[in-house]
Write a protein that holds these residues in place. Sequence first.
Motif, PDB file in Angstrom:
ATOM      1  N   PHE A 103       0.815  -1.219   0.000  1.00  8.24           N
ATOM      2  CA  PHE A 103       0.000   0.000   0.000  1.00  8.24           C
ATOM      3  C   PHE A 103       0.847   1.268   0.000  1.00  8.24           C
ATOM      4  N   ALA A 104       2.165   1.107  -0.095  1.00  8.07           N
ATOM      5  CA  ALA A 104       3.047   2.264  -0.007  1.00  8.07           C
ATOM      6  C   ALA A 104       2.953   3.182  -1.216  1.00  8.07           C
ATOM      7  N   SER A 105       2.501   2.669  -2.340  1.00  8.08           N
ATOM      8  CA  SER A 105       2.487   3.448  -3.584  1.00  8.08           C
ATOM      9  C   SER A 105       1.217   4.269  -3.784  1.00  8.08           C
ATOM     10  N   LEU A 106       0.268   4.203  -2.849  1.00  3.02           N
ATOM     11  CA  LEU A 106      -1.024   4.879  -3.036  1.00  3.02           C
ATOM     12  C   LEU A 106      -1.015   6.282  -2.429  1.00  3.02           C
ATOM     13  N   LYS A 107       0.084   6.990  -2.581  1.00  7.99           N
ATOM     14  CA  LYS A 107       0.258   8.280  -1.922  1.00  7.99           C
ATOM     15  C   LYS A 107      -0.847   9.276  -2.271  1.00  7.99           C
TER      16      LYS A 107
ATOM     17  N   VAL B 183      -1.785   9.925   8.290  1.00  8.31           N
ATOM     18  CA  VAL B 183      -0.615   9.112   8.633  1.00  8.31           C
ATOM     19  C   VAL B 183      -0.185   8.267   7.434  1.00  8.31           C
ATOM     20  N   PHE B 184      -1.145   7.671   6.746  1.00  7.01           N
ATOM     21  CA  PHE B 184      -0.801   6.881   5.551  1.00  7.01           C
ATOM     22  C   PHE B 184      -0.131   7.753   4.497  1.00  7.01           C
ATOM     23  N   TYR B 185      -0.656   8.969   4.309  1.00  7.15           N
ATOM     24  CA  TYR B 185      -0.058   9.864   3.303  1.00  7.15           C
ATOM     25  C   TYR B 185       1.374  10.222   3.682  1.00  7.15           C
ATOM     26  N   LEU B 186       1.597  10.655   4.920  1.00  6.40           N
ATOM     27  CA  LEU B 186       2.943  11.034   5.330  1.00  6.40           C
ATOM     28  C   LEU B 186       3.905   9.863   5.245  1.00  6.40           C
ATOM     29  N   ALA B 187       3.436   8.669   5.619  1.00  3.06           N
ATOM     30  CA  ALA B 187       4.309   7.488   5.546  1.00  3.06           C
ATOM     31  C   ALA B 187       4.709   7.198   4.099  1.00  3.06           C
ATOM     32  N   SER B 188       3.754   7.280   3.175  1.00  9.20           N
ATOM     33  CA  SER B 188       4.061   6.997   1.770  1.00  9.20           C
ATOM     34  C   SER B 188       4.878   8.104   1.134  1.00  9.20           C
ATOM     35  N   SER B 189       4.741   9.333   1.653  1.00 11.31           N
ATOM     36  CA  SER B 189       5.474  10.465   1.093  1.00 11.31           C
ATOM     37  C   SER B 189       6.891  10.575   1.647  1.00 11.31           C
ATOM     38  N   LEU B 190       7.046  10.294   2.938  1.00  9.88           N
ATOM     39  CA  LEU B 190       8.343  10.466   3.589  1.00  9.88           C
ATOM     40  C   LEU B 190       9.252   9.247   3.480  1.00  9.88           C
ATOM     41  N   LYS B 191       8.720   8.111   3.023  1.00  7.38           N
ATOM     42  CA  LYS B 191       9.531   6.884   2.985  1.00  7.38           C
ATOM     43  C   LYS B 191      10.708   7.016   2.031  1.00  7.38           C
TER      44      LYS B 191
ATOM     45  N   SER C  14       6.904  14.069  14.612  1.00  4.75           N
ATOM     46  CA  SER C  14       7.490  12.761  14.934  1.00  4.75           C
ATOM     47  C   SER C  14       7.855  11.988  13.678  1.00  4.75           C
ATOM     48  N   MET C  15       6.937  11.949  12.721  1.00  8.09           N
ATOM     49  CA  MET C  15       7.207  11.207  11.489  1.00  8.09           C
ATOM     50  C   MET C  15       8.305  11.874  10.672  1.00  8.09           C
ATOM     51  N   LEU C  16       8.357  13.206  10.694  1.00  9.73           N
ATOM     52  CA  LEU C  16       9.421  13.926   9.991  1.00  9.73           C
ATOM     53  C   LEU C  16      10.785  13.563  10.562  1.00  9.73           C
TER      54      LEU C  16
ATOM     55  N   LEU D  16       4.351   4.249   9.531  1.00  3.96           N
ATOM     56  CA  LEU D  16       2.959   4.014   9.903  1.00  3.96           C
ATOM     57  C   LEU D  16       2.828   3.737  11.399  1.00  3.96           C
ATOM     58  N   ALA D  17       3.663   2.830  11.892  1.00  5.14           N
ATOM     59  CA  ALA D  17       3.592   2.472  13.316  1.00  5.14           C
ATOM     60  C   ALA D  17       3.918   3.665  14.203  1.00  5.14           C
ATOM     61  N   VAL D  18       4.904   4.464  13.812  1.00  7.87           N
ATOM     62  CA  VAL D  18       5.252   5.660  14.584  1.00  7.87           C
ATOM     63  C   VAL D  18       4.094   6.649  14.581  1.00  7.87           C
TER      64      VAL D  18
END
Length: 396
Positions: free
Chosen positions: A112-116, A162-170, A210-212, A339-341
Amino acid sequence: MNTKVKLLLPAFALTMALFGNIAILGDPFDVGALIMGGVMCVLIGYAHIVVNRFFSHGDKFIVSIASILPVIGIAVIYRLDPATAIKQVLWFIIGISAYMALVIILPDLKRFASLKYVYLVLTLVFMGMATFIGKEIYGAKNWVDLGFVSFQPSEFGKIFFVFYLASSLKNYTDLKSLVEPGAVVVISLGFMIFQKDLGSAMIFSFISISMLYVATSRLKYLLGALGAGALGAVASWAIFSHIQKRVMIWRDPWPYASNESYQIVQGLYAISSGGLFGSGLYQGFPGYIPVNKSDYIFAVIVEELGVVFALGIMVLYFILFFRSIRAALSATSPFTTLLAVGFSVMIAMQVIVIIGGVYNMIPLTGITLPLVSYGGTSMLTVFFCLGIVQKISEEV
């Protein structure tokens, strides 16, 4: 005695102790309380069997704590209003079912990482919805009423955020790669400010920061984000009278005890009268506390069950946060780590914001205590987040 049974026994014991006490104190004897306690034990046992037997590689403690906290909340709500407690049990069933469904059905989360941009659209839709079609409750315009159901869109917005930031910041490489997610964060916070939802704005800010930091490991970005957040908070205070009033009654609630700060003062009275071990179920006066089944349920808990019991609840939240961060550290991809963070910080900050507000340590905001307060939207979204964390904990 194996670990699975050891984790179940405290949950069963607490459930029957709380509901058994309520049944005995009822006049006449409340058989319905015992039935509800039995139903909760069955649900908790079933959830443990599904997660621990069929998905044995995952964390064993998350499902236990996610079962105990709703028991406490539903028991206290039952003491206040049995009809509302029945509704909350239904939301608990839906929530724990969603939790198990995510663990069973979801494939590898890295898919699901590509669904930014899907997450981007859903984030902006849910974050902005209440701005345009919401209704104001307790000073914040953060509820949407569709006629057949009322809900807080920002609760669902948190998940997609959270899903958006995870897929964008990865795939972070340099400062340029932070421009788009930074713009999304600013827009999302802008929606929260215009909705006068100070609590959600604080939570979104800490999720983002935190995610940043986890994605970049750059201290200068962390300090810059904290500085920008502080400036935004000051600007919001200067612009909006609603926020000025919240800060005013936080700094000195006593002159306004009969009007603006009535809720804060009644909560403080309840906490002080409870003492270390509480006045006992049905021995307090929770009827004097406004919004006592949702925002201020923690004050009811302290009054009737005591500070020691309340500290136990905070310890449970700390363990839940610790186990969730542990899952983040063991994740096998940057996307699932983020995602977990994000979900861990979201739940932890929600706890800090509402308990801090009840104790008047920070300005009061209309945030529910996760899994304890009454609220279907909150119950469902928190279980969804924990289901994702549980799934991440199974990564090997």
